[in-house]
Design a protein around this motif. Structure first.
Motif, short mmCIF file in Angstrom:
data_model
loop_
_atom_site.label_atom_id
_atom_site.label_comp_id
_atom_site.label_asym_id
_atom_site.label_seq_id
_atom_site.Cartn_x
_atom_site.Cartn_y
_atom_site.Cartn_z
N SER A 148 0.86 -1.19 0.00
CA SER A 148 0.00 0.00 0.00
C SER A 148 0.89 1.23 0.00
N THR A 149 0.42 2.27 -0.69
CA THR A 149 1.16 3.52 -0.75
C THR A 149 0.23 4.68 -0.40
N ARG A 150 0.82 5.76 0.08
CA ARG A 150 0.06 6.98 0.26
C ARG A 150 1.04 8.15 0.19
N LEU A 151 0.54 9.34 -0.10
CA LEU A 151 1.36 10.54 -0.17
C LEU A 151 1.02 11.43 1.02
N VAL A 152 2.09 11.96 1.65
CA VAL A 152 1.92 12.72 2.88
C VAL A 152 2.73 14.01 2.80
N ASP A 153 2.15 15.09 3.23
CA ASP A 153 2.89 16.35 3.35
C ASP A 153 3.94 16.17 4.46
N PRO A 154 5.23 16.24 4.14
CA PRO A 154 6.25 15.94 5.16
C PRO A 154 6.31 16.97 6.28
N GLU A 155 5.73 18.15 6.04
CA GLU A 155 5.75 19.18 7.09
C GLU A 155 4.58 19.01 8.06
N THR A 156 3.39 18.73 7.52
CA THR A 156 2.18 18.68 8.35
C THR A 156 1.69 17.27 8.66
N GLU A 157 2.24 16.26 7.95
CA GLU A 157 1.78 14.87 8.07
C GLU A 157 0.36 14.68 7.55
N GLU A 158 -0.16 15.66 6.83
CA GLU A 158 -1.49 15.55 6.23
C GLU A 158 -1.41 14.66 5.00
N GLU A 159 -2.36 13.71 4.86
CA GLU A 159 -2.38 12.88 3.66
C GLU A 159 -2.89 13.70 2.48
N ILE A 160 -2.22 13.58 1.36
CA ILE A 160 -2.55 14.37 0.17
C ILE A 160 -3.53 13.58 -0.70
N ARG A 161 -4.62 14.21 -1.08
CA ARG A 161 -5.65 13.53 -1.87
C ARG A 161 -6.03 14.30 -3.13
N GLU A 162 -5.36 15.42 -3.40
CA GLU A 162 -5.66 16.16 -4.61
C GLU A 162 -4.44 16.12 -5.55
N PRO A 163 -4.66 16.13 -6.86
CA PRO A 163 -3.56 16.03 -7.82
C PRO A 163 -2.72 17.30 -7.84
N GLY A 164 -1.47 17.14 -8.33
CA GLY A 164 -0.61 18.28 -8.54
C GLY A 164 0.09 18.82 -7.31
N ARG A 165 -0.13 18.19 -6.16
CA ARG A 165 0.51 18.65 -4.92
C ARG A 165 1.53 17.60 -4.47
N PRO A 166 2.82 17.92 -4.49
CA PRO A 166 3.83 16.92 -4.14
C PRO A 166 3.73 16.48 -2.67
N GLY A 167 3.96 15.20 -2.47
CA GLY A 167 4.00 14.66 -1.11
C GLY A 167 4.99 13.51 -1.03
N GLU A 168 5.46 13.24 0.18
CA GLU A 168 6.40 12.14 0.36
C GLU A 168 5.68 10.80 0.21
N LEU A 169 6.26 9.90 -0.55
CA LEU A 169 5.70 8.56 -0.68
C LEU A 169 5.95 7.78 0.61
N ARG A 170 4.88 7.27 1.21
CA ARG A 170 4.97 6.37 2.36
C ARG A 170 4.48 5.00 1.92
N MET A 171 5.03 3.95 2.50
CA MET A 171 4.72 2.61 1.98
C MET A 171 4.71 1.58 3.11
N LYS A 172 3.81 0.60 2.97
CA LYS A 172 3.74 -0.58 3.84
C LYS A 172 3.56 -1.80 2.95
N GLY A 173 3.89 -2.98 3.50
CA GLY A 173 3.56 -4.19 2.76
C GLY A 173 4.66 -5.22 2.75
N ALA A 174 4.41 -6.27 1.98
CA ALA A 174 5.25 -7.47 2.00
C ALA A 174 6.66 -7.22 1.48
N THR A 175 6.83 -6.21 0.63
CA THR A 175 8.16 -5.97 0.07
C THR A 175 9.04 -5.12 0.98
N VAL A 176 8.43 -4.41 1.93
CA VAL A 176 9.16 -3.42 2.72
C VAL A 176 9.90 -4.08 3.88
N PHE A 177 11.13 -3.68 4.08
CA PHE A 177 11.97 -4.25 5.14
C PHE A 177 11.46 -3.84 6.52
#
Length: 522
Positions: free
Chosen positions: A343-372
Protein backbone atom coordinates in the motif's frame (compact mmCIF):
# COMPACT_ATOMS: atom_id res chain seq x y z
CA UNK A 1 39.45 -11.08 -12.45
CA UNK A 2 41.59 -12.70 -15.16
CA UNK A 3 39.66 -15.97 -15.33
CA UNK A 4 37.80 -17.52 -18.21
CA UNK A 5 34.03 -17.31 -18.73
CA UNK A 6 32.29 -20.42 -17.44
CA UNK A 7 28.91 -22.06 -17.87
CA UNK A 8 27.29 -24.27 -15.26
CA UNK A 9 24.27 -26.50 -15.53
CA UNK A 10 21.87 -26.56 -12.61
CA UNK A 11 23.37 -29.90 -11.50
CA UNK A 12 26.92 -28.52 -11.65
CA UNK A 13 25.85 -25.45 -9.72
CA UNK A 14 24.21 -27.67 -7.08
CA UNK A 15 27.42 -29.66 -6.63
CA UNK A 16 29.46 -26.45 -6.35
CA UNK A 17 27.08 -25.09 -3.72
CA UNK A 18 27.48 -28.31 -1.72
CA UNK A 19 31.28 -27.97 -1.75
CA UNK A 20 31.21 -24.29 -0.80
CA UNK A 21 28.77 -24.91 2.05
CA UNK A 22 31.07 -27.71 3.28
CA UNK A 23 34.07 -25.33 3.33
CA UNK A 24 32.07 -22.66 5.20
CA UNK A 25 30.89 -25.21 7.76
CA UNK A 26 34.38 -26.65 8.21
CA UNK A 27 35.59 -23.16 9.15
CA UNK A 28 32.91 -22.76 11.80
CA UNK A 29 30.42 -20.55 9.97
CA UNK A 30 26.90 -21.14 11.26
CA UNK A 31 23.36 -19.76 11.23
CA UNK A 32 23.15 -15.97 11.65
CA UNK A 33 26.89 -15.43 11.21
CA UNK A 34 27.59 -12.58 8.79
CA UNK A 35 29.71 -13.15 5.68
CA UNK A 36 30.86 -10.03 3.80
CA UNK A 37 31.18 -10.74 0.07
CA UNK A 38 32.88 -8.51 -2.49
CA UNK A 39 32.68 -10.11 -5.91
CA UNK A 40 31.65 -8.92 -9.36
CA UNK A 41 28.79 -10.57 -11.28
CA UNK A 42 30.37 -14.00 -11.72
CA UNK A 43 28.90 -17.45 -11.13
CA UNK A 44 30.67 -17.66 -7.78
CA UNK A 45 28.54 -14.81 -6.43
CA UNK A 46 25.32 -16.78 -7.06
CA UNK A 47 26.91 -19.92 -5.60
CA UNK A 48 27.93 -18.01 -2.48
CA UNK A 49 24.39 -16.74 -1.92
CA UNK A 50 23.02 -20.29 -2.26
CA UNK A 51 25.66 -21.91 -0.03
CA UNK A 52 25.07 -19.32 2.68
CA UNK A 53 21.30 -19.78 2.42
CA UNK A 54 21.64 -23.52 3.05
CA UNK A 55 23.48 -22.91 6.32
CA UNK A 56 21.51 -19.83 7.40
CA UNK A 57 24.55 -17.55 7.02
CA UNK A 58 23.69 -13.89 6.40
CA UNK A 59 25.42 -12.50 3.30
CA UNK A 60 26.40 -8.84 3.30
CA UNK A 61 27.38 -8.00 -0.30
CA UNK A 62 29.58 -4.97 -0.95
CA UNK A 63 29.92 -3.18 -4.30
CA UNK A 64 33.28 -3.86 -5.92
CA UNK A 65 34.03 -0.13 -5.78
CA UNK A 66 34.05 -0.08 -1.96
CA UNK A 67 37.44 0.43 -0.33
CA UNK A 68 38.85 0.21 3.20
CA UNK A 69 36.64 2.98 4.58
CA UNK A 70 33.32 1.45 3.56
CA UNK A 71 34.39 -2.17 4.10
CA UNK A 72 35.75 -1.44 7.56
CA UNK A 73 32.48 0.19 8.52
CA UNK A 74 30.42 -2.76 7.21
CA UNK A 75 32.56 -5.34 8.99
CA UNK A 76 32.33 -3.40 12.26
CA UNK A 77 28.62 -2.72 12.00
CA UNK A 78 27.73 -6.37 11.34
CA UNK A 79 30.43 -8.07 13.46
CA UNK A 80 31.17 -10.12 10.35
CA UNK A 81 33.15 -13.26 11.12
CA UNK A 82 34.19 -13.96 7.53
CA UNK A 83 34.71 -12.29 4.18
CA UNK A 84 35.02 -13.60 0.64
CA UNK A 85 36.63 -11.84 -2.31
CA UNK A 86 39.12 -12.37 -5.13
CA UNK A 87 42.79 -11.45 -5.30
CA UNK A 88 42.03 -8.64 -7.76
CA UNK A 89 39.18 -7.01 -9.60
CA UNK A 90 40.52 -5.06 -12.53
CA UNK A 91 43.80 -3.59 -11.29
CA UNK A 92 42.87 -3.34 -7.63
CA UNK A 93 44.18 -5.88 -5.09
CA UNK A 94 40.97 -6.73 -3.23
CA UNK A 95 42.48 -9.66 -1.33
CA UNK A 96 45.20 -7.47 0.18
CA UNK A 97 42.63 -4.77 0.94
CA UNK A 98 40.37 -7.13 2.91
CA UNK A 99 43.36 -8.45 4.83
CA UNK A 100 44.09 -4.85 5.84
CA UNK A 101 40.49 -4.51 7.01
CA UNK A 102 40.77 -7.81 8.90
CA UNK A 103 43.86 -6.53 10.69
CA UNK A 104 41.74 -3.73 12.14
CA UNK A 105 38.69 -5.92 12.89
CA UNK A 106 39.10 -8.52 15.67
CA UNK A 107 35.79 -10.28 14.87
CA UNK A 108 36.77 -10.98 11.25
CA UNK A 109 38.42 -14.40 11.62
CA UNK A 110 38.41 -15.71 8.04
CA UNK A 111 39.14 -14.03 4.72
CA UNK A 112 38.50 -16.40 1.79
CA UNK A 113 40.27 -15.38 -1.41
CA UNK A 114 39.79 -16.68 -4.95
CA UNK A 115 42.17 -16.14 -7.87
CA UNK A 116 45.76 -16.76 -8.83
CA UNK A 117 47.40 -15.42 -5.67
CA UNK A 118 46.43 -15.51 -1.99
CA UNK A 119 47.70 -12.89 0.50
CA UNK A 120 49.52 -14.06 3.60
CA UNK A 121 47.07 -14.92 6.34
CA UNK A 122 44.10 -15.33 3.98
CA UNK A 123 42.43 -18.64 3.07
CA UNK A 124 43.04 -19.86 -0.48
CA UNK A 125 39.50 -20.94 -1.35
CA UNK A 126 39.79 -22.91 -4.59
CA UNK A 127 42.14 -25.67 -3.34
CA UNK A 128 39.80 -26.20 -0.39
CA UNK A 129 36.83 -26.62 -2.74
CA UNK A 130 38.74 -29.24 -4.72
CA UNK A 131 39.66 -31.12 -1.53
CA UNK A 132 36.22 -31.33 0.14
CA UNK A 133 35.71 -34.81 1.63
CA UNK A 134 32.48 -36.84 1.89
CA UNK A 135 32.74 -36.48 5.67
CA UNK A 136 32.81 -32.67 5.39
CA UNK A 137 29.88 -32.77 2.97
CA UNK A 138 27.80 -34.88 5.36
CA UNK A 139 28.62 -32.61 8.30
CA UNK A 140 27.43 -29.56 6.31
CA UNK A 141 24.20 -31.33 5.30
CA UNK A 142 23.55 -32.27 8.94
CA UNK A 143 24.10 -28.63 9.91
CA UNK A 144 21.54 -27.56 7.28
CA UNK A 145 18.94 -29.86 8.83
CA UNK A 146 19.53 -28.64 12.39
CA UNK A 147 19.79 -24.91 11.58
CA UNK A 148 15.98 -24.52 11.57
CA UNK A 149 16.07 -21.88 8.85
CA UNK A 150 12.77 -20.12 8.18
CA UNK A 151 11.71 -17.96 5.27
CA UNK A 152 11.54 -15.00 7.66
CA UNK A 153 15.21 -15.29 8.63
CA UNK A 154 17.50 -12.54 7.35
CA UNK A 155 19.15 -13.61 4.09
CA UNK A 156 21.13 -10.46 3.17
CA UNK A 157 22.26 -7.14 4.56
CA UNK A 158 22.68 -4.75 1.64
CA UNK A 159 23.95 -1.19 1.98
CA UNK A 160 22.36 2.05 0.99
CA UNK A 161 23.37 5.69 1.30
CA UNK A 162 20.80 8.28 2.19
CA UNK A 163 21.07 11.45 4.23
CA UNK A 164 23.17 9.66 6.86
CA UNK A 165 26.95 10.14 6.70
CA UNK A 166 27.55 6.38 6.87
CA UNK A 167 25.93 3.61 4.77
CA UNK A 168 22.85 2.00 6.30
CA UNK A 169 22.45 -1.77 6.47
CA UNK A 170 19.20 -3.07 4.97
CA UNK A 171 18.39 -6.60 6.21
CA UNK A 172 16.00 -8.54 3.97
CA UNK A 173 14.48 -11.95 4.59
CA UNK A 174 14.00 -14.76 2.08
CA UNK A 175 10.29 -13.88 1.93
CA UNK A 176 11.00 -10.22 1.20
CA UNK A 177 13.31 -11.17 -1.66
CA UNK A 178 10.92 -13.78 -3.05
CA UNK A 179 8.05 -11.29 -3.28
CA UNK A 180 10.24 -8.75 -5.07
CA UNK A 181 11.53 -11.37 -7.52
CA UNK A 182 7.98 -12.55 -8.15
CA UNK A 183 7.01 -8.96 -8.89
CA UNK A 184 9.75 -8.76 -11.53
CA UNK A 185 8.71 -12.07 -13.11
CA UNK A 186 5.09 -10.91 -13.18
CA UNK A 187 5.78 -7.42 -14.60
CA UNK A 188 8.05 -8.76 -17.36
CA UNK A 189 5.73 -11.74 -18.02
CA UNK A 190 8.60 -14.23 -17.74
CA UNK A 191 7.84 -17.90 -18.24
CA UNK A 192 9.54 -21.07 -17.03
CA UNK A 193 13.10 -21.37 -18.31
CA UNK A 194 13.46 -17.64 -19.06
CA UNK A 195 16.89 -16.50 -20.23
CA UNK A 196 17.81 -13.40 -18.18
CA UNK A 197 20.76 -11.09 -18.92
CA UNK A 198 21.77 -9.15 -15.80
CA UNK A 199 24.08 -6.11 -16.14
CA UNK A 200 23.26 -4.65 -12.70
CA UNK A 201 25.69 -5.42 -9.82
CA UNK A 202 24.12 -8.24 -7.83
CA UNK A 203 24.61 -6.51 -4.49
CA UNK A 204 21.33 -4.60 -4.07
CA UNK A 205 17.66 -4.48 -5.02
CA UNK A 206 18.03 -4.12 -8.79
CA UNK A 207 20.61 -6.85 -9.32
CA UNK A 208 19.44 -9.41 -6.76
CA UNK A 209 15.71 -9.27 -7.55
CA UNK A 210 16.29 -9.24 -11.32
CA UNK A 211 19.34 -11.46 -11.66
CA UNK A 212 19.29 -13.88 -8.76
CA UNK A 213 15.73 -14.31 -7.49
CA UNK A 214 13.99 -14.14 -10.89
CA UNK A 215 16.40 -16.77 -12.22
CA UNK A 216 15.56 -19.09 -9.33
CA UNK A 217 11.81 -18.55 -9.60
CA UNK A 218 11.73 -19.25 -13.35
CA UNK A 219 14.21 -22.14 -13.27
CA UNK A 220 15.90 -20.38 -16.14
CA UNK A 221 19.30 -19.27 -17.37
CA UNK A 222 21.21 -16.38 -15.80
CA UNK A 223 23.73 -14.60 -18.02
CA UNK A 224 25.92 -12.24 -16.01
CA UNK A 225 27.55 -8.99 -17.14
CA UNK A 226 30.13 -6.85 -15.29
CA UNK A 227 31.57 -4.22 -15.60
CA UNK A 228 29.17 -2.47 -17.93
CA UNK A 229 30.40 -2.54 -21.53
CA UNK A 230 27.84 -1.73 -24.20
CA UNK A 231 29.50 -3.74 -26.95
CA UNK A 232 29.82 -6.82 -24.73
CA UNK A 233 26.20 -6.40 -23.60
CA UNK A 234 25.00 -6.23 -27.22
CA UNK A 235 27.01 -9.34 -28.10
CA UNK A 236 25.39 -11.19 -25.18
CA UNK A 237 21.96 -9.99 -26.29
CA UNK A 238 22.60 -11.47 -29.75
CA UNK A 239 24.45 -14.66 -28.81
CA UNK A 240 22.37 -15.74 -25.81
CA UNK A 241 18.88 -15.28 -27.35
CA UNK A 242 17.63 -13.67 -24.16
CA UNK A 243 14.05 -13.19 -22.95
CA UNK A 244 14.70 -10.26 -20.63
CA UNK A 245 17.31 -7.74 -19.54
CA UNK A 246 17.54 -4.41 -17.74
CA UNK A 247 19.34 -1.19 -18.69
CA UNK A 248 19.49 2.45 -17.58
CA UNK A 249 17.30 4.89 -19.55
CA UNK A 250 20.30 6.62 -21.11
CA UNK A 251 21.53 3.34 -22.62
CA UNK A 252 18.12 2.55 -24.10
CA UNK A 253 17.93 6.05 -25.57
CA UNK A 254 21.40 5.60 -27.09
CA UNK A 255 20.43 2.31 -28.73
CA UNK A 256 17.44 3.86 -30.48
CA UNK A 257 19.56 6.80 -31.61
CA UNK A 258 22.03 4.32 -33.17
CA UNK A 259 19.72 1.53 -34.35
CA UNK A 260 22.47 -0.30 -36.23
CA UNK A 261 23.62 -1.46 -32.77
CA UNK A 262 20.42 -3.51 -32.44
CA UNK A 263 21.06 -5.59 -35.56
CA UNK A 264 21.04 -9.35 -34.97
CA UNK A 265 19.04 -9.31 -31.72
CA UNK A 266 16.16 -11.80 -31.68
CA UNK A 267 13.22 -9.52 -30.92
CA UNK A 268 10.81 -12.39 -31.45
CA UNK A 269 12.13 -13.69 -28.13
CA UNK A 270 13.22 -10.50 -26.33
CA UNK A 271 9.83 -9.02 -25.48
CA UNK A 272 10.55 -6.94 -22.37
CA UNK A 273 13.31 -4.74 -20.96
CA UNK A 274 13.31 -3.25 -17.48
CA UNK A 275 14.56 0.26 -16.73
CA UNK A 276 14.48 2.84 -13.98
CA UNK A 277 16.59 4.92 -11.53
CA UNK A 278 15.90 8.01 -13.67
CA UNK A 279 12.91 9.38 -15.61
CA UNK A 280 12.14 7.45 -18.82
CA UNK A 281 11.63 9.09 -22.18
CA UNK A 282 8.10 8.57 -23.56
CA UNK A 283 9.66 8.54 -27.04
CA UNK A 284 11.97 5.68 -26.03
CA UNK A 285 9.20 3.55 -24.49
CA UNK A 286 6.94 4.12 -27.52
CA UNK A 287 9.64 3.47 -30.15
CA UNK A 288 10.85 0.21 -28.62
CA UNK A 289 7.29 -1.09 -28.70
CA UNK A 290 6.29 0.15 -32.14
CA UNK A 291 9.50 -0.77 -34.01
CA UNK A 292 10.69 -3.86 -32.13
CA UNK A 293 7.70 -5.19 -30.21
CA UNK A 294 9.56 -4.69 -26.91
CA UNK A 295 7.66 -3.54 -23.83
CA UNK A 296 9.63 -1.34 -21.44
CA UNK A 297 8.85 -1.94 -17.75
CA UNK A 298 9.38 1.22 -15.68
CA UNK A 299 10.63 0.37 -12.17
CA UNK A 300 10.73 2.53 -9.09
CA UNK A 301 12.76 0.89 -6.36
CA UNK A 302 14.95 1.10 -3.29
CA UNK A 303 16.95 -1.37 -1.21
CA UNK A 304 14.39 -0.95 1.55
CA UNK A 305 11.72 -2.54 -0.67
CA UNK A 306 9.85 0.65 -1.49
CA UNK A 307 9.62 -0.78 -4.99
CA UNK A 308 7.01 -1.35 -7.69
CA UNK A 309 6.66 -1.53 -11.49
CA UNK A 310 4.74 0.31 -14.15
CA UNK A 311 4.14 -2.41 -16.77
CA UNK A 312 2.17 -2.56 -20.00
CA UNK A 313 -0.52 -4.78 -18.47
CA UNK A 314 -1.64 -1.87 -16.26
CA UNK A 315 -0.30 1.15 -18.18
CA UNK A 316 -0.64 0.26 -21.88
CA UNK A 317 0.03 3.77 -23.16
CA UNK A 318 3.84 4.10 -23.55
CA UNK A 319 3.89 7.84 -22.91
CA UNK A 320 2.03 7.37 -19.61
CA UNK A 321 4.13 4.35 -18.60
CA UNK A 322 7.30 6.43 -18.90
CA UNK A 323 6.19 8.81 -16.13
CA UNK A 324 3.29 7.23 -14.21
CA UNK A 325 3.10 4.37 -11.72
CA UNK A 326 -0.03 2.52 -10.56
CA UNK A 327 -1.19 3.71 -7.17
CA UNK A 328 -1.33 0.68 -4.88
CA UNK A 329 -3.79 0.60 -1.99
CA UNK A 330 -7.07 2.44 -1.37
CA UNK A 331 -8.96 -0.54 -2.81
CA UNK A 332 -7.63 0.14 -6.32
CA UNK A 333 -7.27 -3.00 -8.41
CA UNK A 334 -4.52 -3.65 -10.92
CA UNK A 335 -3.20 -6.63 -12.86
CA UNK A 336 0.22 -6.38 -11.19
CA UNK A 337 0.53 -9.12 -8.58
CA UNK A 338 1.93 -6.65 -6.06
CA UNK A 339 -1.23 -4.54 -6.05
CA UNK A 340 -2.79 -6.27 -3.02
CA UNK A 341 0.52 -6.92 -1.22
CA UNK A 342 1.69 -3.33 -0.76
CA UNK A 343 0.00 0.00 0.00
CA UNK A 344 1.16 3.52 -0.75
CA UNK A 345 0.06 6.98 0.26
CA UNK A 346 1.36 10.54 -0.17
CA UNK A 347 1.92 12.72 2.88
CA UNK A 348 2.89 16.35 3.35
CA UNK A 349 6.25 15.94 5.16
CA UNK A 350 5.75 19.18 7.09
CA UNK A 351 2.18 18.68 8.35
CA UNK A 352 1.78 14.87 8.07
CA UNK A 353 -1.49 15.55 6.23
CA UNK A 354 -2.38 12.88 3.66
CA UNK A 355 -2.55 14.37 0.17
CA UNK A 356 -5.65 13.53 -1.87
CA UNK A 357 -5.66 16.16 -4.61
CA UNK A 358 -3.56 16.03 -7.82
CA UNK A 359 -0.61 18.28 -8.54
CA UNK A 360 0.51 18.65 -4.92
CA UNK A 361 3.83 16.92 -4.14
CA UNK A 362 4.00 14.66 -1.11
CA UNK A 363 6.40 12.14 0.36
CA UNK A 364 5.70 8.56 -0.68
CA UNK A 365 4.97 6.37 2.36
CA UNK A 366 4.72 2.61 1.98
CA UNK A 367 3.74 -0.58 3.84
CA UNK A 368 3.56 -4.19 2.76
CA UNK A 369 5.25 -7.47 2.00
CA UNK A 370 8.16 -5.97 0.07
CA UNK A 371 9.16 -3.42 2.72
CA UNK A 372 11.97 -4.25 5.14
CA UNK A 373 11.56 -4.16 8.93
CA UNK A 374 14.24 -1.60 9.77
CA UNK A 375 17.91 -0.75 9.34
CA UNK A 376 20.52 -3.03 10.88
CA UNK A 377 21.42 -2.02 14.44
CA UNK A 378 20.25 1.57 13.92
CA UNK A 379 17.37 2.34 16.34
CA UNK A 380 17.82 6.12 16.05
CA UNK A 381 17.68 5.99 12.26
CA UNK A 382 14.64 3.68 12.38
CA UNK A 383 12.74 6.17 14.51
CA UNK A 384 13.09 8.64 11.65
CA UNK A 385 12.58 6.07 8.88
CA UNK A 386 9.04 5.04 9.88
CA UNK A 387 6.15 7.30 10.84
CA UNK A 388 3.89 6.90 13.86
CA UNK A 389 1.60 4.50 11.95
CA UNK A 390 4.43 2.27 10.75
CA UNK A 391 4.64 3.58 7.17
CA UNK A 392 8.15 3.71 5.68
CA UNK A 393 9.23 7.23 4.78
CA UNK A 394 10.71 6.83 1.30
CA UNK A 395 12.17 10.32 1.06
CA UNK A 396 10.81 10.52 -2.50
CA UNK A 397 8.25 13.06 -3.67
CA UNK A 398 5.31 12.03 -5.87
CA UNK A 399 2.03 13.61 -6.89
CA UNK A 400 -1.35 12.09 -7.70
CA UNK A 401 -2.11 11.97 -11.42
CA UNK A 402 -4.35 10.47 -14.08
CA UNK A 403 -8.03 9.67 -14.17
CA UNK A 404 -9.54 9.46 -10.66
CA UNK A 405 -6.02 9.90 -9.20
CA UNK A 406 -5.28 6.26 -9.99
CA UNK A 407 -1.61 6.97 -10.68
CA UNK A 408 1.35 8.64 -9.00
CA UNK A 409 4.10 10.63 -10.73
CA UNK A 410 7.67 11.02 -9.40
CA UNK A 411 8.62 14.69 -8.97
CA UNK A 412 11.83 14.70 -6.91
CA UNK A 413 13.65 13.61 -3.77
CA UNK A 414 13.17 14.82 -0.25
CA UNK A 415 16.40 13.19 0.92
CA UNK A 416 19.74 14.68 -0.01
CA UNK A 417 21.22 11.88 -2.08
CA UNK A 418 22.79 11.67 -5.52
CA UNK A 419 21.98 8.74 -7.79
CA UNK A 420 24.97 8.17 -10.08
CA UNK A 421 24.41 5.33 -12.51
CA UNK A 422 21.93 3.68 -10.13
CA UNK A 423 24.26 3.97 -7.09
CA UNK A 424 23.07 6.12 -4.18
CA UNK A 425 25.71 8.49 -2.78
CA UNK A 426 25.21 10.46 0.43
CA UNK A 427 26.04 14.14 -0.02
CA UNK A 428 26.66 14.35 3.73
CA UNK A 429 29.24 11.57 3.60
CA UNK A 430 31.29 13.27 0.87
CA UNK A 431 30.90 16.69 2.46
CA UNK A 432 32.23 15.29 5.74
CA UNK A 433 35.31 13.95 3.99
CA UNK A 434 35.86 17.22 2.08
CA UNK A 435 35.76 19.23 5.29
CA UNK A 436 38.83 17.30 6.42
CA UNK A 437 40.86 18.54 3.44
CA UNK A 438 43.44 21.11 4.65
CA UNK A 439 42.56 23.62 1.92
CA UNK A 440 38.75 23.48 2.21
CA UNK A 441 36.76 25.72 4.56
CA UNK A 442 33.26 24.78 3.40
CA UNK A 443 31.79 22.32 0.92
CA UNK A 444 28.41 21.32 -0.44
CA UNK A 445 27.84 18.40 -2.78
CA UNK A 446 24.93 18.17 -5.23
CA UNK A 447 24.08 16.11 -8.28
CA UNK A 448 24.91 17.62 -11.65
CA UNK A 449 22.54 16.34 -14.36
CA UNK A 450 24.16 13.88 -16.75
CA UNK A 451 22.59 12.23 -19.79
CA UNK A 452 24.43 8.92 -19.36
CA UNK A 453 24.58 8.39 -15.58
CA UNK A 454 21.61 10.48 -14.46
CA UNK A 455 23.76 12.55 -12.09
CA UNK A 456 27.43 13.17 -11.40
CA UNK A 457 28.98 14.54 -8.20
CA UNK A 458 29.50 18.28 -8.17
CA UNK A 459 31.26 19.94 -5.22
CA UNK A 460 30.83 23.62 -4.44
CA UNK A 461 33.92 24.51 -2.43
CA UNK A 462 35.01 27.53 -0.39
CA UNK A 463 38.77 27.47 0.16
CA UNK A 464 40.58 28.63 3.29
CA UNK A 465 42.45 31.94 3.00
CA UNK A 466 45.51 31.60 0.77
CA UNK A 467 44.72 27.92 0.14
CA UNK A 468 43.58 26.08 -3.01
CA UNK A 469 43.42 22.64 -4.61
CA UNK A 470 42.44 21.24 -7.96
CA UNK A 471 39.91 18.48 -8.59
CA UNK A 472 42.59 15.83 -9.17
CA UNK A 473 44.20 16.63 -5.84
CA UNK A 474 40.88 16.57 -4.00
CA UNK A 475 40.05 13.19 -5.51
CA UNK A 476 43.45 11.79 -4.52
CA UNK A 477 42.66 12.91 -0.99
CA UNK A 478 39.26 11.17 -1.09
CA UNK A 479 40.49 7.86 -2.49
CA UNK A 480 43.94 7.61 -0.89
CA UNK A 481 43.60 9.27 2.51
CA UNK A 482 39.89 8.79 3.16
CA UNK A 483 39.84 5.49 1.20
CA UNK A 484 36.38 5.96 -0.27
CA UNK A 485 35.09 4.24 -3.38
CA UNK A 486 36.26 5.55 -6.74
CA UNK A 487 32.70 6.21 -7.97
CA UNK A 488 32.33 8.77 -5.15
CA UNK A 489 35.01 11.03 -6.64
CA UNK A 490 34.15 14.63 -7.49
CA UNK A 491 33.45 14.99 -11.20
CA UNK A 492 32.78 18.72 -11.26
CA UNK A 493 34.37 21.34 -9.02
CA UNK A 494 32.79 24.76 -8.55
CA UNK A 495 34.84 27.27 -6.53
CA UNK A 496 32.77 29.98 -4.83
CA UNK A 497 33.36 32.69 -2.22
CA UNK A 498 30.55 31.58 0.12
CA UNK A 499 27.80 28.95 0.22
CA UNK A 500 24.25 30.35 -0.03
CA UNK A 501 22.39 29.95 3.27
CA UNK A 502 18.95 30.68 4.68
CA UNK A 503 18.43 32.88 7.78
CA UNK A 504 19.09 29.97 10.15
CA UNK A 505 22.29 28.96 8.38
CA UNK A 506 21.11 25.99 6.31
CA UNK A 507 22.86 25.64 2.95
CA UNK A 508 20.42 26.36 0.09
CA UNK A 509 21.24 23.49 -2.20
CA UNK A 510 18.41 24.37 -4.54
CA UNK A 511 20.31 27.61 -5.31
CA UNK A 512 23.41 25.57 -6.10
CA UNK A 513 21.41 23.26 -8.38
CA UNK A 514 19.92 26.32 -10.07
CA UNK A 515 23.44 27.56 -10.79
CA UNK A 516 24.22 24.25 -12.46
CA UNK A 517 21.06 24.54 -14.55
CA UNK A 518 21.93 28.08 -15.60
CA UNK A 519 25.45 26.98 -16.59
CA UNK A 520 24.12 24.06 -18.61
CA UNK A 521 21.56 26.31 -20.36
CA UNK A 522 24.25 28.87 -21.21
Amino acid sequence: MGGQPERLTWAEADASVDRLAAVFHAHGLKKDDVLVVQLPNINDLSLTYLAAARLGIIVSPAPVQYRESELGYIVGKTDAVAALTTDRIGKHAHGDMLMTVAGRSPALKHVFVMGETCPAGAIDLEPLLDAVTPKQMKAARDAMKTAKISADDVFTICWTSGTEAQPKGVPRSHNEWIIMGAGVVDAADLGHGARILNPFPMVNMAGISTGFVSWLLTGGVLIQHHPFDLQVLLKQMRDETIDYTVAPPAVLNLLLQNEALLAGIDFKRLKAIGSGSAPLSPWMVKTFHEKYGVQIVNYFGSNEGCSFPSAWQDVPDPAERAVLFPRFGEGLRWKAMLHDRISTRLVDPETEEEIREPGRPGELRMKGATVFSGYWRAPEVNERAFDADGWFRSGDLFELAGEDNRFIRFVGRLKDIIIRGGMNISSEEIEGHLMGHPAIAEAAVVGAPDERLGERLCAFVVFRPDQSADMAGINRYLTEEKQVAVYKQIERLEIIDALPRNPVGKVLKRDLRDRLGETAQA
